[in-house]
Design an enzyme around this catalytic site. Structure first.
Site, short mmCIF file in Angstrom:
data_model
loop_
_atom_site.label_atom_id
_atom_site.label_comp_id
_atom_site.label_asym_id
_atom_site.label_seq_id
_atom_site.Cartn_x
_atom_site.Cartn_y
_atom_site.Cartn_z
N ARG A 166 94.90 67.45 53.48
CA ARG A 166 93.72 66.91 52.78
C ARG A 166 94.09 65.75 51.85
O ARG A 166 93.55 65.63 50.74
CB ARG A 166 93.04 68.01 51.94
CG ARG A 166 92.54 69.18 52.71
CD ARG A 166 91.25 68.88 53.47
NE ARG A 166 90.74 70.12 54.02
CZ ARG A 166 91.07 70.61 55.20
NH1 ARG A 166 91.94 69.95 55.98
NH2 ARG A 166 90.56 71.74 55.63
N SER A 239 84.06 72.74 51.73
CA SER A 239 85.02 73.45 50.87
C SER A 239 85.12 72.72 49.53
O SER A 239 85.39 71.52 49.52
CB SER A 239 86.40 73.47 51.50
OG SER A 239 86.33 74.04 52.78
N GLU A 335 88.34 69.55 45.91
CA GLU A 335 88.49 68.68 47.08
C GLU A 335 87.56 67.45 47.06
O GLU A 335 88.01 66.34 47.32
CB GLU A 335 88.28 69.49 48.36
CG GLU A 335 88.59 68.69 49.61
CD GLU A 335 88.46 69.49 50.88
OE1 GLU A 335 89.25 70.42 51.09
OE2 GLU A 335 87.55 69.18 51.67
P1 FAD Z 1 81.97 60.21 51.44
O1 FAD Z 1 81.67 61.53 50.84
O2 FAD Z 1 80.90 59.22 51.47
O3 FAD Z 1 83.23 59.58 50.68
C1 FAD Z 1 84.38 60.36 50.46
C2 FAD Z 1 85.44 59.47 49.78
O4 FAD Z 1 85.87 58.45 50.66
C3 FAD Z 1 84.90 58.74 48.55
O5 FAD Z 1 85.95 58.65 47.61
C4 FAD Z 1 84.55 57.36 49.07
O6 FAD Z 1 84.64 56.37 48.05
C5 FAD Z 1 85.60 57.14 50.13
N1 FAD Z 1 85.18 56.33 51.28
C6 FAD Z 1 84.16 56.59 52.12
N2 FAD Z 1 84.13 55.67 53.11
C7 FAD Z 1 85.16 54.82 52.87
C8 FAD Z 1 85.65 53.65 53.54
N3 FAD Z 1 85.09 53.18 54.67
N4 FAD Z 1 86.72 53.02 53.02
C9 FAD Z 1 87.31 53.47 51.88
N5 FAD Z 1 86.88 54.56 51.21
C10 FAD Z 1 85.83 55.23 51.71
N6 FAD Z 1 86.23 68.09 55.55
C11 FAD Z 1 87.29 68.44 56.30
O7 FAD Z 1 88.39 67.87 56.16
N7 FAD Z 1 87.21 69.43 57.23
C12 FAD Z 1 86.06 70.10 57.46
O8 FAD Z 1 86.02 70.98 58.31
C13 FAD Z 1 84.91 69.77 56.66
N8 FAD Z 1 83.76 70.44 56.81
C14 FAD Z 1 82.69 70.14 56.01
C15 FAD Z 1 81.50 70.87 56.17
C16 FAD Z 1 80.39 70.58 55.39
C17 FAD Z 1 79.13 71.37 55.57
C18 FAD Z 1 80.45 69.51 54.45
C19 FAD Z 1 79.25 69.16 53.63
C20 FAD Z 1 81.63 68.80 54.28
C21 FAD Z 1 82.76 69.10 55.06
N9 FAD Z 1 83.97 68.39 54.92
C22 FAD Z 1 85.04 68.72 55.71
C23 FAD Z 1 84.10 67.32 53.92
C24 FAD Z 1 83.58 65.93 54.43
O9 FAD Z 1 82.67 66.10 55.48
C25 FAD Z 1 84.72 65.05 54.90
O10 FAD Z 1 85.66 64.84 53.87
C26 FAD Z 1 84.23 63.68 55.40
O11 FAD Z 1 85.29 62.96 55.98
C27 FAD Z 1 83.60 62.83 54.29
O12 FAD Z 1 83.01 61.70 54.92
P2 FAD Z 1 81.86 60.88 54.21
O13 FAD Z 1 81.58 59.70 55.07
O14 FAD Z 1 80.71 61.76 53.91
O15 FAD Z 1 82.59 60.41 52.88
P1 NAP Z 2 88.80 80.55 58.06
O1 NAP Z 2 88.91 80.41 59.54
O2 NAP Z 2 87.98 81.64 57.48
O3 NAP Z 2 90.25 80.57 57.42
C1 NAP Z 2 90.40 80.65 56.01
C2 NAP Z 2 91.53 79.73 55.60
O4 NAP Z 2 92.74 80.19 56.16
C3 NAP Z 2 91.27 78.37 56.13
O5 NAP Z 2 90.94 77.56 55.04
C4 NAP Z 2 92.53 77.94 56.85
O6 NAP Z 2 93.20 76.86 56.25
C5 NAP Z 2 93.44 79.14 56.80
N1 NAP Z 2 93.79 79.53 58.19
C6 NAP Z 2 93.07 80.28 59.06
N2 NAP Z 2 93.75 80.45 60.21
C7 NAP Z 2 94.91 79.78 60.07
C8 NAP Z 2 96.02 79.57 60.91
N3 NAP Z 2 96.09 80.12 62.14
N4 NAP Z 2 97.04 78.82 60.45
C9 NAP Z 2 96.99 78.28 59.23
N5 NAP Z 2 95.95 78.43 58.39
C10 NAP Z 2 94.93 79.18 58.80
O7 NAP Z 2 88.24 79.15 57.46
P2 NAP Z 2 86.78 78.58 57.44
O8 NAP Z 2 86.39 78.41 56.03
O9 NAP Z 2 85.87 79.30 58.38
O10 NAP Z 2 87.01 77.10 58.01
C11 NAP Z 2 87.43 76.93 59.34
C12 NAP Z 2 88.14 75.60 59.46
O11 NAP Z 2 87.24 74.53 59.11
C13 NAP Z 2 89.33 75.48 58.50
O12 NAP Z 2 90.32 74.71 59.13
C14 NAP Z 2 88.77 74.72 57.32
O13 NAP Z 2 89.73 73.93 56.66
C15 NAP Z 2 87.72 73.82 58.00
N6 NAP Z 2 86.63 73.55 57.05
C16 NAP Z 2 86.85 72.63 56.08
C17 NAP Z 2 85.87 72.33 55.18
C18 NAP Z 2 86.08 71.27 54.14
O14 NAP Z 2 85.14 70.84 53.50
N7 NAP Z 2 87.28 70.81 53.93
C19 NAP Z 2 84.63 72.96 55.24
C20 NAP Z 2 84.46 73.92 56.23
C21 NAP Z 2 85.45 74.21 57.14
P3 NAP Z 2 92.91 75.33 56.60
O15 NAP Z 2 91.73 74.97 55.79
O16 NAP Z 2 94.15 74.66 56.11
O17 NAP Z 2 92.68 75.18 58.04
#
Ligand code: FAD
Ligand code: NAP
Length: 339
Positions: A166, A239, A335
């Protein structure tokens, strides 16, 4: 001049928490020329510039005294194709999930585990988005960014992005790099990653033994829809905390006290704890204070029931962080990007 700069725009529709703050100035970039115009405008007016994509990783706690530039550039193209391996490039403003679907429809494998993540292509490298065992660093082939300090374009290789869990160089050098387009190394050959969580079981439950990348994408979409609130219905930024990386010693101590602790060993010897498990164990799941709350099904997701302010969400986050530090000696890092 094609860029339309609007004054005093509510950002409520532009952040997935649905927080109602105003941008002093707001514009949408549909081309590189618009981006340069926005930079020139901000410089001429001595304004900071805040670039956003889909607003799905933001916590907005005040009116933004800046020019907020929403990336809306469009375009997807195949740059290289040797019959098996391809390099695909997408403009920063492309919506992430429809882009993933586009790659799958073209038979390109690699992004299926990253299905249904909200946001844009341009923001994906910011925190090296990851899900279900895949991060964009695994399929990354390069990106082009504008150096806001010099106005020059720069291509970044995988190594130069410093991707980590991340995290990336861009998250640290905020305000410098404006990501214009990103390239992905995908393949017509199947290299599926199915060993994560419930993916395999979901496919088996559907009677699928030889999964295609599209099958994996659909399975992940259905798992995500069951667990995660849809921002269109309930404001959230996914998250809210990163999964903390802790020492082996602390993880062992916690495991002795809590045998059901969810912890995963990392390559560097640290242990990754599931932040959602810690928050749930501490009793916060489903907690609500006014319109700020912890989601009922996923304790890692903070939600806005309607009229929460960014401060309401930030205060709730702080209470959770303090409680987790006291109970488990673990620091939770936020995050989303707070402004
Ligand atoms: P924004 O929220 O608009 O911006 C995020 C940051 O990036 C800000 O600091 C902004 O200034 C900067 N930024 C945006 N665009 C640019 C650009 N073109 N150049 C430079 N800087 C820029 N994240 C995960 O990693 N894994 C997931 O599974 C995941 N699941 C999610 C589920 C839900 C329901 C939600 C709401 C969010 C989730 N996220 C997840 C978080 C999010 O979707 C990601 O981080 C996504 O990449 C953000 O994109 P955005 O365009 O909305 O960025
Ligand atoms: P989950 O499957 O309930 O698992 C809980 C946590 O355990 C996850 O955050 C994941 O870490 C870790 N995990 C599970 N299985 C693993 C494996 N085999 N090896 C290493 N780590 C493991 O998680 P969840 O909340 O439903 O999300 C599912 C996936 O979507 C995850 O990868 C999560 O990161 C991603 N997600 C991200 C966001 C976001 O906003 N960043 C939002 C929703 C979902 P990791 O997160 O490192 O994978």
């Amino acid at each position: 001049m094609t860029l339309q700069v609007l004054a005093q725009v509510s950002l409520k529709p532009f952040n997935s928490f649905g927080i109602d703050v105003r941008a002093q100035w707001f514009a949408e970039a549909r081309s590189d020329a618009d981006v340069r115009e926005a930079l020139a405008y901000a410089t001429a007016q001595s304004l900071p510039l805040l670039v956003i994509g889909g607003g799905s990783n933001l916590l907005l706690t005040q009116d933004i005294q800046a020019l907020v530039l929403r990336m809306a550039t469009q375009g997807v193209r195949v740059l290289q194709d040797d019959g098996v391996n391809v390099v695909v490039e997408a403009e920063a403003g492309e919506a992430w999930h429809p882009f993933v679907v586009w790659t799958l429809e073209h038979g390109f494998c690699g992004l299926e585990n990253l299905s249904l993540i909200p946001g844009t292509v341009g923001a994906a490298p910011m925190q090296n988005i990851g899900a279900y065992g895949v991060e964009i660093k695994d399929v990354f082939a390069g990106l082009t960014a504008l150096d806001r300090h010099t106005g020059e374009l720069r291509d970044f290789s995988l190594q130069e992005c410093n991707f980590a869990y991340r995290d990336s160089l861009f998250k640290h050098e905020t305000g410098r790099w404006l990501i214009l387009r990103v390239r992905f190394a995908l393949s017509r050959a199947r290299h599926l990653k199915l060993d994560y969580g419930p993916v395999q079981q979901r496919l088996a439950g559907q009677g699928i033994t030889e999964a295609t990348p599209s099958d994996v994408s659909r399975a992940i979409c259905s798992i995500r829809r069951e667990k995660l609130p849809d921002p269109a219905e309930l404001g959230n930024a996914g998250s809210f905390f990163k999964n903390p990386l802790v020492s082996h010693v602390l993880a062992a101590e916690l495991k002795a006290q809590y045998p059901d602790l969810v912890a995963y060993p990392q390559a560097d010897g640290q242990m990754k704890l599931a932040a959602g498990w810690l928050i749930d164990k501490a009793g916060w799941k489903g907690f609500r204070d006014g319109d700020a709350g912890v989601h009922k099904l996923q304790a890692l997701v903070l939600v806005n029931y309607g009229a929460a302010t960014g401060h309401d969400i930030a205060n709730l986050a702080l209470r959770i962080q303090r409680d987790i530090a006291e109970r488990f000696k673990v620091d939770l890092e936020m995050e989303p990007n707070q402004y």
